[in-house]
Enzyme design. Structure first.
Site, short mmCIF file in Angstrom:
data_model
loop_
_atom_site.label_atom_id
_atom_site.label_comp_id
_atom_site.label_asym_id
_atom_site.label_seq_id
_atom_site.Cartn_x
_atom_site.Cartn_y
_atom_site.Cartn_z
N GLY A 63 0.82 -1.20 0.00
CA GLY A 63 0.00 0.00 0.00
C GLY A 63 0.86 1.25 0.00
N ALA A 64 0.21 2.40 0.13
CA ALA A 64 0.89 3.68 0.19
C ALA A 64 1.80 3.73 1.41
CB ALA A 64 -0.14 4.81 0.27
N HIS A 114 16.32 10.73 -4.09
CA HIS A 114 16.31 9.27 -3.95
C HIS A 114 17.59 8.64 -4.49
CE1 HIS A 114 11.71 9.36 -3.60
NE2 HIS A 114 12.19 8.91 -2.46
N ASP A 162 10.67 0.40 -10.11
CA ASP A 162 9.89 1.08 -9.08
C ASP A 162 9.26 2.34 -9.69
OD1 ASP A 162 8.79 1.98 -6.75
OD2 ASP A 162 10.65 2.08 -5.62
N LYS A 167 7.40 -0.76 0.72
CA LYS A 167 7.66 -1.72 -0.36
C LYS A 167 8.93 -1.39 -1.14
CE LYS A 167 4.22 0.62 -3.26
NZ LYS A 167 4.22 1.82 -2.35
N SER A 168 9.18 -0.08 -1.39
CA SER A 168 10.39 0.29 -2.14
C SER A 168 11.64 -0.03 -1.33
CB SER A 168 10.38 1.79 -2.46
OG SER A 168 9.32 2.08 -3.34
N GLU A 191 15.94 6.24 -15.76
CA GLU A 191 14.57 6.77 -15.77
C GLU A 191 13.83 6.24 -17.00
OE1 GLU A 191 14.65 11.09 -15.20
OE2 GLU A 191 16.23 10.72 -13.73
#
Lengths: 170, 170, 170
Positions: free
Chosen positions: A9-10, A52, A85, A14-15, A64
């Site tokens: 979820g938000a 990041h 991601d 997870k990342s 990217e």
């Protein structure tokens, strides 16, 4: 080599889970590659992407790729350890370009099915709420659900991240 | 002593699960304490809080704590068996007071990390839907996600309640 | 005989999982029965229902039951292998008729508790997003949550489908 789908979820972590799993795999050798689907469309986004990238450190090569994920996958070497991601943003980017979501889903699934390196794919689970009133949001939600079904079948491993903790689904 | 984070969706049975787990622990001794974050702001809410208190029965001591959760935790005795219900409402209360959510999250996480008694913390998992159009809802969702990540790391146990049934995540 | 509750998000593969599980059970004998809660209210819906019926093939008997699920269950034979797809639509149909949701939930739960055949019940998990602004959506979400809690207790097995993959909850 293992292909892992990481759903969450938000702000579920997870990342971070995906990044740590890749770094653990790289302890045995291999180049870390981060394929980000975010686009540096404005200064704020450019700043966030740069932030990041700096936080990940020099061991990571960043690429990217807002749209051409299948190409990016096919260009990876067999010893690369790659994270994508995230997929939900990719679906959103495709929708803004009015792309053929079914064809893109099939192509990406096929590329993942035949991929030979370690691959960790991050995506948002977005289908556990009530049906959105907005038609575009419904289309997006359905497209993400179908994509996840396809990748869940193609992947060797499916992980759901809840409160930062991984739960093995497959 | 075990610190448990219990996550679940709307009407998933997460509160009932937490209450039963606390009562099972209290069979071995210890005072049951329910720390509720709901505020008796109007007659309807006052009625609901009173109804829940009566339903729990006299074995429970109830403490209404809409904001000062960290203080409430620090005041617990080591033999108390406490439930906090629920964190999402606490985040919502903090946002209405324009509090510093990051600082509050850090303080609560630290208090839980060092807590010595049996503690069961209930919260709504709210991050598995599509991105809300409302900016405040997005901020709320992100704050809950970050809080859950922090507490998921600090807790000894993380449980996801689905259809009234507990699923162990950690 | 096993009664299974299958929950999942939008396009998660929950219906396909239920259908395959029923077909696997039917390999040992028994009539496959699909109880669909969708209503052929217009041509588009009529077409979709016909399409799904054709896709399932001739081994399945299909019964359209937008409201009277409890009756449909009671009319099943003990050797029938039945799928109900899906409960969330049933709740929505009941709400449009202004039915008594608590009474209907109790009746269905009781019918499932006493059911003697293999039964697989599909429903959408809709409670993991933020609180909907729309009051009707909140009522719907709460009714689904309560129904799932009841059925989770009554069922022998609860499965959550994520990315097409089943996760055993109970």
């Amino acid at each position: 080599m293992t292909r892992t789908l990481v759903l969450g979820g938000a702000r579920s972590g997870k990342s971070m889970y995906a990044q740590r799993a890749a770094e653990a795999a790289a302890a045995g050798g291999g180049q870390l590659v981060m394929i980000v689907t975010a686009e540096a469309g404005d200064d704020e986004m450019r700043g966030r992407i740069a932030h990041h990238r700096a936080a990940r450190g020099p061991a990571w090569r960043t690429r990217e790729t807002p749209l051409a994920l299948t190409d990016a996958l096919n260009e990876l070497g067999e010893t690369d350890i790659a994270v994508i991601d995230c997929l939900t943003l990719w679906v959103s980017n495709l929708m803004m370009k009015d792309a053929d979501l079914d064809a893109e889903t099939q192509n990406l699934t096929q590329a993942i099915r035949t991929h030979r390196g370690r691959l960790i794919i991050v995506s948002n689970e977005v289908g556990f709420g009530i049906v959105p009133e907005n038609a575009l949001a419904r289309r997006f939600r359905d497209a993400c659900g179908r994509l996840h079904q396809n990748l869940g079948a193609a992947a060797d491993e499916v992980i759901l991240v809840v409160a930062g903790q991984p739960l093995k689904i497959k």
